[in-house]
Each structure stands twice: as structure tokens, then as C-alpha cells.
Design a protein around this motif. Structure first.
Motif, PDB file in Angstrom:
ATOM      1  N   UNK A 109       0.840  -1.188   0.000  1.00 19.16           N
ATOM      2  CA  UNK A 109       0.000   0.000   0.000  1.00 19.16           C
ATOM      3  C   UNK A 109       0.879   1.242   0.000  1.00 19.16           C
ATOM      4  N   UNK A 110       0.729   2.068  -1.034  1.00 16.87           N
ATOM      5  CA  UNK A 110       1.523   3.289  -1.154  1.00 16.87           C
ATOM      6  C   UNK A 110       0.851   4.432  -0.397  1.00 16.87           C
ATOM      7  N   UNK A 111       1.548   5.541  -0.273  1.00 19.63           N
ATOM      8  CA  UNK A 111       0.984   6.712   0.413  1.00 19.63           C
ATOM      9  C   UNK A 111      -0.257   7.230  -0.289  1.00 19.63           C
ATOM     10  N   UNK A 112      -0.381   6.940  -1.577  1.00 14.05           N
ATOM     11  CA  UNK A 112      -1.560   7.354  -2.346  1.00 14.05           C
ATOM     12  C   UNK A 112      -2.803   6.582  -1.948  1.00 14.05           C
ATOM     13  N   UNK A 113      -2.625   5.496  -1.153  1.00 12.86           N
ATOM     14  CA  UNK A 113      -3.756   4.640  -0.806  1.00 12.86           C
ATOM     15  C   UNK A 113      -4.015   3.563  -1.833  1.00 12.86           C
ATOM     16  N   UNK A 114      -3.120   3.431  -2.826  1.00 10.66           N
ATOM     17  CA  UNK A 114      -3.268   2.432  -3.874  1.00 10.66           C
ATOM     18  C   UNK A 114      -2.206   1.348  -3.700  1.00 10.66           C
ATOM     19  N   UNK A 115      -2.567   0.122  -4.079  1.00  9.84           N
ATOM     20  CA  UNK A 115      -1.591  -0.955  -4.096  1.00  9.84           C
ATOM     21  C   UNK A 115      -0.615  -0.751  -5.245  1.00  9.84           C
ATOM     22  N   UNK A 116       0.673  -0.915  -4.961  1.00  8.35           N
ATOM     23  CA  UNK A 116       1.705  -0.896  -5.993  1.00  8.35           C
ATOM     24  C   UNK A 116       2.435  -2.227  -5.963  1.00  8.35           C
ATOM     25  N   UNK A 117       2.802  -2.763  -7.138  1.00  6.99           N
ATOM     26  CA  UNK A 117       3.445  -4.083  -7.171  1.00  6.99           C
ATOM     27  C   UNK A 117       4.787  -4.095  -6.434  1.00  6.99           C
ATOM     28  N   UNK A 118       5.051  -5.206  -5.774  1.00 10.65           N
ATOM     29  CA  UNK A 118       6.363  -5.464  -5.187  1.00 10.65           C
ATOM     30  C   UNK A 118       7.117  -6.335  -6.183  1.00 10.65           C
ATOM     31  N   UNK A 119       8.236  -5.857  -6.656  1.00  8.78           N
ATOM     32  CA  UNK A 119       8.992  -6.591  -7.654  1.00  8.78           C
ATOM     33  C   UNK A 119       9.808  -7.699  -6.999  1.00  8.78           C
ATOM     34  N   UNK A 120       9.801  -8.870  -7.621  1.00 11.94           N
ATOM     35  CA  UNK A 120      10.667  -9.954  -7.160  1.00 11.94           C
ATOM     36  C   UNK A 120      11.981  -9.881  -7.929  1.00 11.94           C
ATOM     37  N   UNK A 121      13.073 -10.199  -7.252  1.00  8.03           N
ATOM     38  CA  UNK A 121      14.393 -10.185  -7.865  1.00  8.03           C
ATOM     39  C   UNK A 121      15.011 -11.564  -7.727  1.00  8.03           C
ATOM     40  N   UNK A 122      15.402 -12.151  -8.861  1.00  8.69           N
ATOM     41  CA  UNK A 122      15.991 -13.490  -8.878  1.00  8.69           C
ATOM     42  C   UNK A 122      15.117 -14.493  -8.131  1.00  8.69           C
ATOM     43  N   UNK A 123      13.799 -14.349  -8.297  1.00 10.27           N
ATOM     44  CA  UNK A 123      12.874 -15.289  -7.675  1.00 10.27           C
ATOM     45  C   UNK A 123      12.684 -15.105  -6.192  1.00 10.27           C
ATOM     46  N   UNK A 124      13.099 -13.945  -5.654  1.00 10.57           N
ATOM     47  CA  UNK A 124      12.974 -13.668  -4.227  1.00 10.57           C
ATOM     48  C   UNK A 124      11.960 -12.556  -4.008  1.00 10.57           C
ATOM     49  N   UNK A 125      10.998 -12.802  -3.137  1.00 17.12           N
ATOM     50  CA  UNK A 125       9.995 -11.812  -2.764  1.00 17.12           C
ATOM     51  C   UNK A 125      10.338 -11.280  -1.377  1.00 17.12           C
ATOM     52  N   UNK A 126      10.573  -9.980  -1.280  1.00 17.44           N
ATOM     53  CA  UNK A 126      10.917  -9.354  -0.002  1.00 17.44           C
ATOM     54  C   UNK A 126       9.745  -8.500   0.476  1.00 17.44           C
ATOM     55  N   UNK A 127       9.336  -8.737   1.707  1.00  9.62           N
ATOM     56  CA  UNK A 127       8.240  -7.957   2.277  1.00  9.62           C
ATOM     57  C   UNK A 127       8.671  -6.506   2.463  1.00  9.62           C
ATOM     58  N   UNK A 128       7.770  -5.597   2.175  1.00 11.05           N
ATOM     59  CA  UNK A 128       7.995  -4.171   2.406  1.00 11.05           C
ATOM     60  C   UNK A 128       7.609  -3.802   3.838  1.00 11.05           C
ATOM     61  N   UNK A 129       6.702  -4.577   4.427  1.00 13.29           N
ATOM     62  CA  UNK A 129       6.090  -4.234   5.704  1.00 13.29           C
ATOM     63  C   UNK A 129       6.732  -4.951   6.896  1.00 13.29           C
ATOM     64  N   UNK A 130       7.117  -6.215   6.693  1.00 11.03           N
ATOM     65  CA  UNK A 130       7.620  -7.026   7.803  1.00 11.03           C
ATOM     66  C   UNK A 130       9.141  -7.108   7.720  1.00 11.03           C
ATOM     67  N   UNK A 131       9.799  -6.541   8.673  1.00 12.79           N
ATOM     68  CA  UNK A 131      11.242  -6.415   8.680  1.00 12.79           C
ATOM     69  C   UNK A 131      11.935  -7.772   8.595  1.00 12.79           C
ATOM     70  N   UNK A 132      12.776  -7.934   7.578  1.00  6.94           N
ATOM     71  CA  UNK A 132      13.577  -9.145   7.438  1.00  6.94           C
ATOM     72  C   UNK A 132      12.884 -10.312   6.774  1.00  6.94           C
ATOM     73  N   UNK A 133      11.616 -10.181   6.412  1.00  4.05           N
ATOM     74  CA  UNK A 133      10.883 -11.296   5.817  1.00  4.05           C
ATOM     75  C   UNK A 133      11.112 -11.338   4.314  1.00  4.05           C
ATOM     76  N   UNK A 134      11.612 -12.480   3.846  1.00  8.48           N
ATOM     77  CA  UNK A 134      11.721 -12.733   2.413  1.00  8.48           C
ATOM     78  C   UNK A 134      11.519 -14.220   2.165  1.00  8.48           C
ATOM     79  N   UNK A 135      11.084 -14.547   0.973  1.00  4.55           N
ATOM     80  CA  UNK A 135      10.886 -15.948   0.597  1.00  4.55           C
ATOM     81  C   UNK A 135      11.306 -16.146  -0.847  1.00  4.55           C
ATOM     82  N   UNK A 136      11.754 -17.348  -1.151  1.00  3.71           N
ATOM     83  CA  UNK A 136      11.933 -17.732  -2.549  1.00  3.71           C
ATOM     84  C   UNK A 136      10.568 -18.184  -3.062  1.00  3.71           C
TER      85      UNK A 136
END
Length: 202
Positions: free
Chosen positions: A155-182
Motif C-alpha cells: 500500500x503506497x501513500x496514495x492509498x493504492x496498491x503498488x506491485x512489489x517486484x521480485x528479484x531473482x525469484x525472491x519476494x521481499x516484504x515491504x512491511x515485515x522487517x527481514x521477511x523474504x521468501x523464494x
């Protein structure tokens, strides 16, 4: 003397009702509440069950280790302005634990995860996407084990969802500190201990 009208029935066969009335329905009813209507949910696939179970164990272990918050799962309800949904998984950070009630989360979770089953794509990408966005869910993961695809939005400051880009098959949470998954873990499902060890760098 005029007879009282029978309550209006909706597509599910249940009458329109308040959220409080919905919460009083039998616990084994697999349903959600949207704008006064009871929406009976379809059955889930085996892949849905496996994927959800793996991620539930992984997130729970991660949150316990990091002491960041709590994990909730279906049929626990999340109450938003126009709906009461029952996401597959929800994470509520410590600072928002005041939203927890005996029967539901009163307000948005910090992270919501939905695992798709056949026939659920339109609901998860459509109705729920906008309800979660407009209701203030900070991060939304949508996992499709049948197609081996995973998408996420923050959720961006605009109140709209913006995509979270995955890099090399890794998804990193923007909200939860340290959380990532393959993302391939969602369908390969390695032992949770091994995945957690890699996540935490142990």
C-alpha cells in the motif's frame, strides 16, 4: 392485519444480515460477509492446502523467532469497512495487536496472503484486491500454485496498491522487517527448518 414479510434471501440462501449476526452463525460455515450478504466459499484444492500449510509454518516460526507479531489463519475473520473476509493467512504486527477480538480482527492486517484455488482468481484479483486496498491492508500476497506464480502489492501513500517486484525469484516484504521468501518454495515446499535457516542466515 398485514403479515410480516419474510426476510429477503440472497444468492447463498441466507437473508441479509449485520456483521454481528454473521459472526453468530455456526463455526463450521465456510463463508465470508460482504455488504450484508453471506458468501459461501467454494472448496479448496490439494495444492492450496499444501501451499498454505507450508507458508503458515514458515511465517509462524519466523514471527516467533523475530518477536514481530502474530499469525492468524482461516477461518479467523478480518473486519473491513464493507466486508468480513477470512484470508488464508494474516500477519498482525505487535503495534496493531489492539485490533484483535475474540472472533475477528477489527481492522486491516499488516500482511494478507491468499492462495488461489481453481475458480477463485476473479474474486482474489478483483473484489478482495480492492477491499484490501481500500480497507488499509498494508501488503497483499497472491499465490497461484497451479500456475506456479506469486504476486505481491504494498500500500503506497496514495492509498493504492503498488506491485512489489521480485528479484531473482525472491519476494521481499515491504512491511515485515527481514521477511523474504523464494517464490518457488510455495510449490517445492522444502523442509521449513531449512527454509527458515536460509531466511535468517543461520
Amino acid at each position: 392485519m398485514a403479515q410480516p414479510h419474510a426476510p429477503e434471501r440472497t444468492a447463498s440462501g441466507y437473508p441479509r444480515m449485520t456483521y454481528e449476526e454473521f459472526l453468530a452463525l455456526p463455526d463450521d460455515l465456510h463463508a465470508e460477509w460482504v455488504d450484508g450478504e453471506v458468501c459461501v466459499m467454494p472448496g479448496i484444492s490439494l495444492e492450496h492446502q499444501y501451499c498454505t500449510r507450508f507458508l503458515m509454518h514458515l511465517l509462524l516460526e519466523f514471527l516467533v523467532r523475530k518477536e514481530l507479531g502474530e499469525l492468524f489463519y482461516e477461518p479467523m475473520q478480518m473486519r473491513l469497512p464493507s466486508s468480513g473476509r477470512s484470508p488464508d493467512l494474516m500477519v498482525l504486527l505487535n503495534e496493531h495487536m489492539d485490533r484483535v477480538r475474540n472472533t475477528h480482527i477489527d481492522g486491516p492486517a499488516d500482511l494478507v496472503v491468499e492462495v488461489m484455488s481453481p475458480g477463485g482468481e476473479g474474486r482474489d484479483r478483483g473484489e478482495k484486491f480492492y477491499e484490501y486496498q481500500d480497507g488499509g491492508v498494508r501488503e497483499y500476497w497472491l499465490i497461484d500454485p497451479a500456475r506456479k506464480q506469486a504476486e505481491a502489492w504494498a500500500l503506497a501513500r496514495s492509498g493504492q496498491f503498488e506491485p512489489i517486484q521480485t528479484t531473482a525469484g525472491v519476494l521481499r516484504s515491504v512491511v515485515i522487517d527481514g521477511l523474504w521468501v523464494r517464490t518457488d518454495w510455495f510449490w517445492t515446499r522444502p523442509p521449513v527448518r531449512e527454509a527458515l535457516r536460509e531466511m535468517l542466515g543461520d
